[in-house]
Write an enzyme that holds these catalytic residues in place. Structure first.
Site, PDB file in Angstrom:
ATOM      1  N   LYS A   1       4.258   8.513   9.260  1.00 15.53           N
ATOM      2  CA  LYS A   1       4.025   7.869  10.553  1.00 15.53           C
ATOM      3  C   LYS A   1       5.033   8.328  11.629  1.00 15.53           C
ATOM      4  O   LYS A   1       4.926   9.452  12.084  1.00 15.53           O
ATOM      5  CB  LYS A   1       3.943   6.357  10.364  1.00 15.53           C
ATOM      6  CG  LYS A   1       2.790   6.027   9.377  1.00 15.53           C
ATOM      7  CD  LYS A   1       2.320   4.602   9.324  1.00 15.53           C
ATOM      8  CE  LYS A   1       1.010   4.552   8.553  1.00 15.53           C
ATOM      9  NZ  LYS A   1       1.030   3.905   7.256  1.00 15.53           N
TER      10      LYS A   1
ATOM     11  N   ASP B   1       9.304   2.657  -0.047  1.00 10.39           N
ATOM     12  CA  ASP B   1       8.260   3.305   0.736  1.00 10.39           C
ATOM     13  C   ASP B   1       8.417   2.824   2.172  1.00 10.39           C
ATOM     14  O   ASP B   1       7.976   1.726   2.528  1.00 10.39           O
ATOM     15  CB  ASP B   1       6.878   2.962   0.168  1.00 10.39           C
ATOM     16  CG  ASP B   1       5.766   3.666   0.949  1.00 10.39           C
ATOM     17  OD1 ASP B   1       6.075   4.338   1.952  1.00 10.39           O
ATOM     18  OD2 ASP B   1       4.589   3.538   0.544  1.00 10.39           O
TER      19      ASP B   1
ATOM     20  N   TYR C   1       0.854  -1.186   0.000  1.00 10.92           N
ATOM     21  CA  TYR C   1       0.000   0.000   0.000  1.00 10.92           C
ATOM     22  C   TYR C   1       0.884   1.228   0.000  1.00 10.92           C
ATOM     23  O   TYR C   1       1.861   1.294   0.755  1.00 10.92           O
ATOM     24  CB  TYR C   1      -0.897   0.004   1.244  1.00 10.92           C
ATOM     25  CG  TYR C   1      -1.771   1.243   1.372  1.00 10.92           C
ATOM     26  CD1 TYR C   1      -2.815   1.478   0.474  1.00 10.92           C
ATOM     27  CD2 TYR C   1      -1.551   2.164   2.395  1.00 10.92           C
ATOM     28  CE1 TYR C   1      -3.622   2.608   0.600  1.00 10.92           C
ATOM     29  CE2 TYR C   1      -2.363   3.292   2.525  1.00 10.92           C
ATOM     30  CZ  TYR C   1      -3.395   3.513   1.630  1.00 10.92           C
ATOM     31  OH  TYR C   1      -4.181   4.630   1.760  1.00 10.92           O
TER      32      TYR C   1
HETATM   33  C1  LIG Z   1       0.415   4.438   5.916  1.00  7.70           C
HETATM   34  C2  LIG Z   1       1.153   4.253   4.670  1.00  7.70           C
HETATM   35  C3  LIG Z   1       1.045   5.154   3.598  1.00  7.70           C
HETATM   36  C4  LIG Z   1       0.064   6.283   3.583  1.00  7.70           C
HETATM   37  O1  LIG Z   1       0.314   7.217   4.586  1.00  7.70           O
HETATM   38  P1  LIG Z   1      -0.874   8.181   5.075  1.00  7.70           P
HETATM   39  O2  LIG Z   1      -0.223   9.076   6.066  1.00  7.70           O
HETATM   40  O3  LIG Z   1      -1.935   7.294   5.628  1.00  7.70           O
HETATM   41  O4  LIG Z   1      -1.349   8.928   3.869  1.00  7.70           O
HETATM   42  C5  LIG Z   1       1.852   4.961   2.497  1.00  7.70           C
HETATM   43  N1  LIG Z   1       2.729   3.946   2.447  1.00  7.70           N
HETATM   44  C6  LIG Z   1       2.862   3.056   3.458  1.00  7.70           C
HETATM   45  C7  LIG Z   1       3.867   1.970   3.339  1.00  7.70           C
HETATM   46  C8  LIG Z   1       2.064   3.177   4.582  1.00  7.70           C
HETATM   47  O5  LIG Z   1       2.169   2.268   5.557  1.00  7.70           O
END
Ligand SMILES: *Cc1c(COP(=O)(O)O)cnc(C)c1O
Length: 429
Positions: free
Chosen positions: A266, A238, A143
């Site tokens: 995060k 990511d 994701y």
């Molecule tokens: C949570 C997450 C996102 C999206 O971040 P948001 O702050 O919710 O927009 C993108 N990539 C990864 C790997 C994530 O865990």
């Protein structure tokens, strides 16, 4: 008198679609109703119903120091007293940027945004602007936020064009996104052999945390690095979830593989709205105003958010070896004992771990390393497990596709509590 969670949810549904501001919070996949949280401290969250839950969600990752860490809260209060936003440069933005560059050797320069979605979306645009290519490769089950190019499901064959996985996303956009199998070296190699020159970037969660927890195989990440070098493709890790989580320097430190660009989120905001993307200086220079790839944000680098992030990262960095060893050991302890209890009751169960991040699987398979395998786990059993835990005041993420997290505030006693409740649960099966 205060309203119960179920009444608050009814109310919320009148004014907010589905009653929530992010879909998984609705508990729909586990067949329950969301718990409204009033406050949180350390390893615990407190509900509007007056219950206290041992929390393994940690706001979906950011709260690695536990909730409401006094230093972080004080830093935010103190920043707030000087004004909430200026829309002009501040010293603290450079301080946080410098610290990120220090912790991540692959990052020469970094730009702040307000969410992980924004960080990834911008990094993709940058990679496309830099390479002058449109196509991107992602992996099914990873994701990367909810921007249009990334809401994609794989077609049946590796080279069929990506189909949108959400209404409202034009297939004209997702036709440039190829979604391949995670941990499958051969497939991505074949695709690059055929169309490597047309690919702007390969984006991957080096430890996948959005299909439960699946660490990449080292040879998979190595293959991606080699392919990107060979075909001049931008490699994006990511690390919105894995950054500062699986180790201080993220998955790239654990695997010792350097991406060209990294996205963070995060933990980097310590619980406030922050995302960032950074990497090789020659690529980052292509961002406006130095370059021609446009990217902007009214609240980017917000002083409150910067102070929460900076304080969090400084605490993590200060004692990093001890902090990450402890987190790792506590998480291993929890998972090992859960496995023992499951084995004792002859329950098909296995776990994955990457630092203080974990996945629980109701499956015979002890080696869950693909999206397909997560998908094949016993969903009903996870749901019963989740609801049994909630009844016993233990809060796991309300979906079998989400990872769990420990914080520095979790204790071995906390772990023992979960293990005891799990023992009772396994006995009921
Ligand atoms: C949570 C997450 C996102 C999206 O971040 P948001 O702050 O919710 O927009 C993108 N990539 C990864 C790997 C994530 O865990």
């Amino acid at each position: 008198m205060s309203l119960s969670s179920s009444n608050l949810f009814k109310d919320a549904n009148k004014f907010i679609p589905g009653g929530v501001n992010s879909p998984v919070r609705a508990f729909s996949s586990v067949g329950g109703k969301p718990i409204f949280i009033k406050s949180a401290k350390g390893a615990y969250v407190y509900s509007e119903d007056g219950n206290k839950y041992l929390d393994f969600v940690g706001s979906w990752g950011p709260m690695i120091l536990g909730h409401a860490h006094p230093d972080v809260i004080n830093a935010v209060i103190s920043a707030a007293k000087s004004g909430l936003s200026f829309g002009a440069p501040t010293k603290i933005e450079t301080e946080l940027a410098r610290l990120i560059c220090e912790i991540y050797p692959s990052i020469d320069m970094v730009r702040m945004v307000s969410s992980g979605t924004e960080a990834v979306m911008s990094a993709i645009r940058l990679a496309r602007g830099f390479t002058k290519c449109d196509k991107i490769i992602k992996f099914t089950g990873c994701y990367h936020g909810h921007s249009d190019s990334l809401l994609v499901q794989a077609g049946s064959g590796a080279l069929t064009l990506g189909k949108p996985s959400s209404a409202g996303v034009p297939s004209d956009i997702t036709k440039n996104t190829l979604s391949l199998d995670y941990n499958n070296c051969e497939q991505v190699t074949n695709v690059c052999e055929q169309i490597g020159a047309e690919i702007a970037c390969i984006i991957v969660e080096p430890v996948a945390g959005n299909m439960s927890c699946i660490p990449a195989k080292k040879e998979f990440l190595q293959t991606l690095r080699e392919l990107c070098d060979k075909y001049k493709i931008v490699l994006i890790f990511d690390e919105v979830m894995s950054g500062f989580r699986v180790s201080l320097g993220g998955a790239q430190q654990v695997y010792n593989i350097m991406p060209d660009l990294t996205t963070l989120g995060k933990i980097v905001g310590g619980g406030m709205s922050v995302g960032s993307f950074g990497g090789r200086g020659d690529i980052m220079q292509h961002i406006a105003p130095t370059g021609d790839v446009y990217q902007a944000g009214t609240l980017s680098g917000n002083p409150l958010a910067m102070s929460a992030g900076l304080t969090t990262l400084k605490i993590l960095q200060h004692d990093s070896e001890k902090i990450y060893t402890d987190l790792n050991n506590k998480t291993s302890y929890l998972l090992q004992k859960l496995q023992n209890k499951a084995d004792k009751h002859n329950i098909d169960f296995s776990t994955n771990q990457a630092g203080a991040m974990f996945g629980l699987f109701f499956s015979k398979d002890k080696n869950i390393d693909t999206f397909e395998k997560v998908n094949n786990c016993q969903q009903d059993r996870f749901n019963s497990f989740f609801n049994f835990m909630i009844e016993n005041k233990i809060y796991f993420a309300p979906s079998s596709f989400e990872a769990g997290f420990l914080s520095t505030a979790h204790t071995i006693d906390d772990c023992d509590k979960v293990i005891g409740v799990a023992d009772k649960f396994f006995k009921t099966l």
